[in-house]
Scaffold this motif. Structure first.
Motif, PDB file in Angstrom:
ATOM      1  N   TYR A  67      13.727  -9.883  -8.897  1.00  0.00           N
ATOM      2  CA  TYR A  67      13.763  -8.204  -8.553  1.00  0.00           C
ATOM      3  C   TYR A  67      12.259  -7.906  -8.036  1.00  0.00           C
ATOM      4  O   TYR A  67      12.258  -7.267  -7.057  1.00  0.00           O
ATOM      5  CB  TYR A  67      14.238  -7.438 -10.144  1.00  0.00           C
ATOM      6  CG  TYR A  67      13.820  -6.028  -9.639  1.00  0.00           C
ATOM      7  CD1 TYR A  67      14.765  -5.153  -9.034  1.00  0.00           C
ATOM      8  CD2 TYR A  67      12.827  -5.357 -10.339  1.00  0.00           C
ATOM      9  CE1 TYR A  67      14.670  -3.771  -9.013  1.00  0.00           C
ATOM     10  CE2 TYR A  67      12.677  -4.144 -10.236  1.00  0.00           C
ATOM     11  CZ  TYR A  67      13.609  -3.203  -9.695  1.00  0.00           C
ATOM     12  OH  TYR A  67      13.229  -1.938  -9.546  1.00  0.00           O
ATOM     13  N   GLU A  83      11.888  -9.466  -4.548  1.00  0.00           N
ATOM     14  CA  GLU A  83      12.404  -8.784  -3.506  1.00  0.00           C
ATOM     15  C   GLU A  83      11.491  -7.182  -3.151  1.00  0.00           C
ATOM     16  O   GLU A  83      11.298  -6.888  -1.978  1.00  0.00           O
ATOM     17  CB  GLU A  83      13.753  -8.645  -3.620  1.00  0.00           C
ATOM     18  CG  GLU A  83      14.648  -9.562  -3.647  1.00  0.00           C
ATOM     19  CD  GLU A  83      14.546 -10.558  -2.371  1.00  0.00           C
ATOM     20  OE1 GLU A  83      14.375 -10.008  -1.039  1.00  0.00           O
ATOM     21  OE2 GLU A  83      14.640 -11.857  -2.420  1.00  0.00           O
ATOM     22  N   LYS A  84      11.203  -6.858  -4.250  1.00  0.00           N
ATOM     23  CA  LYS A  84      10.474  -5.528  -4.086  1.00  0.00           C
ATOM     24  C   LYS A  84       9.172  -5.704  -3.605  1.00  0.00           C
ATOM     25  O   LYS A  84       8.505  -4.643  -2.506  1.00  0.00           O
ATOM     26  CB  LYS A  84      10.508  -4.847  -5.396  1.00  0.00           C
ATOM     27  CG  LYS A  84      11.614  -4.357  -5.897  1.00  0.00           C
ATOM     28  CD  LYS A  84      12.324  -3.109  -5.018  1.00  0.00           C
ATOM     29  CE  LYS A  84      13.501  -2.698  -5.820  1.00  0.00           C
ATOM     30  NZ  LYS A  84      14.195  -1.575  -5.084  1.00  0.00           N
ATOM     31  N   LYS A  90       8.260  -7.815  -1.240  1.00  0.00           N
ATOM     32  CA  LYS A  90       8.417  -8.077   0.185  1.00  0.00           C
ATOM     33  C   LYS A  90       8.318  -6.706   0.956  1.00  0.00           C
ATOM     34  O   LYS A  90       7.920  -6.777   2.017  1.00  0.00           O
ATOM     35  CB  LYS A  90       9.320  -8.877   0.559  1.00  0.00           C
ATOM     36  CG  LYS A  90       9.298 -10.380   0.101  1.00  0.00           C
ATOM     37  CD  LYS A  90      10.200 -11.325   0.319  1.00  0.00           C
ATOM     38  CE  LYS A  90      11.671 -10.826   0.369  1.00  0.00           C
ATOM     39  NZ  LYS A  90      12.820 -11.951   0.596  1.00  0.00           N
ATOM     40  N   GLU A  91       8.468  -5.575   0.048  1.00  0.00           N
ATOM     41  CA  GLU A  91       8.607  -4.359   0.841  1.00  0.00           C
ATOM     42  C   GLU A  91       7.233  -3.659   0.787  1.00  0.00           C
ATOM     43  O   GLU A  91       7.129  -2.713   1.619  1.00  0.00           O
ATOM     44  CB  GLU A  91       9.731  -3.569   0.185  1.00  0.00           C
ATOM     45  CG  GLU A  91      11.232  -4.083   0.133  1.00  0.00           C
ATOM     46  CD  GLU A  91      11.863  -3.231  -0.600  1.00  0.00           C
ATOM     47  OE1 GLU A  91      11.603  -2.051  -1.215  1.00  0.00           O
ATOM     48  OE2 GLU A  91      13.259  -3.870  -0.817  1.00  0.00           O
ATOM     49  N   ILE A  92       6.123  -4.433   0.237  1.00  0.00           N
ATOM     50  CA  ILE A  92       4.869  -3.609   0.273  1.00  0.00           C
ATOM     51  C   ILE A  92       4.242  -4.180   1.229  1.00  0.00           C
ATOM     52  O   ILE A  92       3.750  -5.217   1.306  1.00  0.00           O
ATOM     53  CB  ILE A  92       4.307  -3.803  -1.230  1.00  0.00           C
ATOM     54  CG1 ILE A  92       5.323  -3.344  -2.355  1.00  0.00           C
ATOM     55  CG2 ILE A  92       2.914  -3.224  -1.250  1.00  0.00           C
ATOM     56  CD1 ILE A  92       4.692  -3.619  -3.823  1.00  0.00           C
ATOM     57  N   ALA A  93       3.627  -3.293   1.987  1.00  0.00           N
ATOM     58  CA  ALA A  93       2.833  -3.650   3.291  1.00  0.00           C
ATOM     59  C   ALA A  93       1.667  -4.393   2.624  1.00  0.00           C
ATOM     60  O   ALA A  93       1.070  -3.895   1.618  1.00  0.00           O
ATOM     61  CB  ALA A  93       2.496  -2.559   4.176  1.00  0.00           C
ATOM     62  N   GLU A 131      10.564 -18.986   0.047  1.00  0.00           N
ATOM     63  CA  GLU A 131      11.113 -17.612   0.559  1.00  0.00           C
ATOM     64  C   GLU A 131      12.291 -17.273  -0.526  1.00  0.00           C
ATOM     65  O   GLU A 131      13.001 -16.290  -0.634  1.00  0.00           O
ATOM     66  CB  GLU A 131      11.716 -17.821   1.837  1.00  0.00           C
ATOM     67  CG  GLU A 131      10.640 -17.680   2.999  1.00  0.00           C
ATOM     68  CD  GLU A 131       9.705 -16.515   2.902  1.00  0.00           C
ATOM     69  OE1 GLU A 131      10.360 -15.516   2.797  1.00  0.00           O
ATOM     70  OE2 GLU A 131       8.641 -16.553   3.111  1.00  0.00           O
ATOM     71  N   ASP A 155       8.591  -2.561 -12.193  1.00  0.00           N
ATOM     72  CA  ASP A 155       8.507  -1.317 -11.534  1.00  0.00           C
ATOM     73  C   ASP A 155       7.184  -0.937 -11.735  1.00  0.00           C
ATOM     74  O   ASP A 155       6.458  -0.460 -10.828  1.00  0.00           O
ATOM     75  CB  ASP A 155       9.437  -0.399 -12.222  1.00  0.00           C
ATOM     76  CG  ASP A 155      10.752  -0.572 -11.277  1.00  0.00           C
ATOM     77  OD1 ASP A 155      11.067  -1.155 -10.126  1.00  0.00           O
ATOM     78  OD2 ASP A 155      11.758  -0.139 -11.988  1.00  0.00           O
ATOM     79  N   LEU A 182       4.792  -3.106  -9.824  1.00  0.00           N
ATOM     80  CA  LEU A 182       4.927  -2.895  -8.332  1.00  0.00           C
ATOM     81  C   LEU A 182       4.315  -1.595  -8.115  1.00  0.00           C
ATOM     82  O   LEU A 182       3.862  -1.485  -6.901  1.00  0.00           O
ATOM     83  CB  LEU A 182       6.532  -2.590  -7.860  1.00  0.00           C
ATOM     84  CG  LEU A 182       7.172  -4.348  -8.161  1.00  0.00           C
ATOM     85  CD1 LEU A 182       8.717  -4.066  -8.215  1.00  0.00           C
ATOM     86  CD2 LEU A 182       6.737  -5.267  -7.017  1.00  0.00           C
ATOM     87  N   SER A 235       1.355  -1.309  -5.464  1.00  0.00           N
ATOM     88  CA  SER A 235       1.332  -0.604  -4.164  1.00  0.00           C
ATOM     89  C   SER A 235       0.261   0.318  -3.989  1.00  0.00           C
ATOM     90  O   SER A 235       0.222   0.660  -2.759  1.00  0.00           O
ATOM     91  CB  SER A 235       2.869  -0.039  -3.986  1.00  0.00           C
ATOM     92  OG  SER A 235       2.689   1.137  -4.998  1.00  0.00           O
TER      93      SER A 235
END
Length: 168
Positions: free
Chosen positions: A68, A71-72, A74-77, A85, A151, A154, A158
């Motif tokens: 979890y 995957e999250k 990978k969404e953070i710049a 991978e 969370d 994350l 972020s």
């Protein structure tokens, strides 16, 4: 009757004189002082606990929460995850960097938010040198961590670059 050495403690030496010493047999000759009985009892309790949860359940829970988070992340710049991978190949450990932010700064920012990670070379300097890094950040997830814990990690992660002055 002689007591077993694990009950008596401090049995490094059988005898000592002014001119010689007779050391106990291995491993006792290297074990000074009183035996860590509390540690042995604690270890037994820990083993019993792990057995009660079960290795398969532990692995499943660690994989769920780390996949979890993986995957999250990978969404953070500006987050670079080292390694496979495939989330399942990380085994609960996510090693990463944040563009232009030193890993120790990342660690301190996360710590300020109550998130514990490790920063440094993680005793893997040859590998990091090969990969082109001097140090990294490592987040480790265990079976007792929840998605809510992930969370919190994350959310804090972020904000790292913004808190270092790079803007949003």
């Amino acid at each position: 009757e002689k007591m077993p050495p694990f009950l008596t403690g401090g049995e490094m030496i059988e005898s000592v004189s002014r001119s010689s010493a007779v050391y106990a047999e291995l491993p006792h000759k290297f074990e000074a002082g009183t035996v860590n009985a509390a540690g042995a009892v604690g270890l037994k309790s820990a083993i019993d606990y792990v057995k009660s949860v079960g290795f398969e359940e532990i692995h499943k829970r660690e994989l769920e929460v780390s996949a979890y988070a993986f995957e999250k992340m990978k969404e953070i710049a500006h987050i670079n995850i080292l390694g496979s991978e495939k989330a399942e190949e990380h085994n609960g450990i996510l090693t990463f960097t944040v563009d232009n932010v030193h890993p120790h700064d990342v660690s301190e920012i996360l710590a300020a938010d109550g998130i514990a990670v490790r920063a440094g070379h993680h005793c893997a300097q040859p590998l990091l040198e090969y990969l082109g890094y001097r140090s990294t950040v490592r987040a480790s997830f265990a079976f007792y961590n929840t998605k809510e814990d992930a969370d919190r990690f994350l959310d804090s992660l972020s904000t790292v670059r913004e808190r270092m002055g790079y803007g949003k």
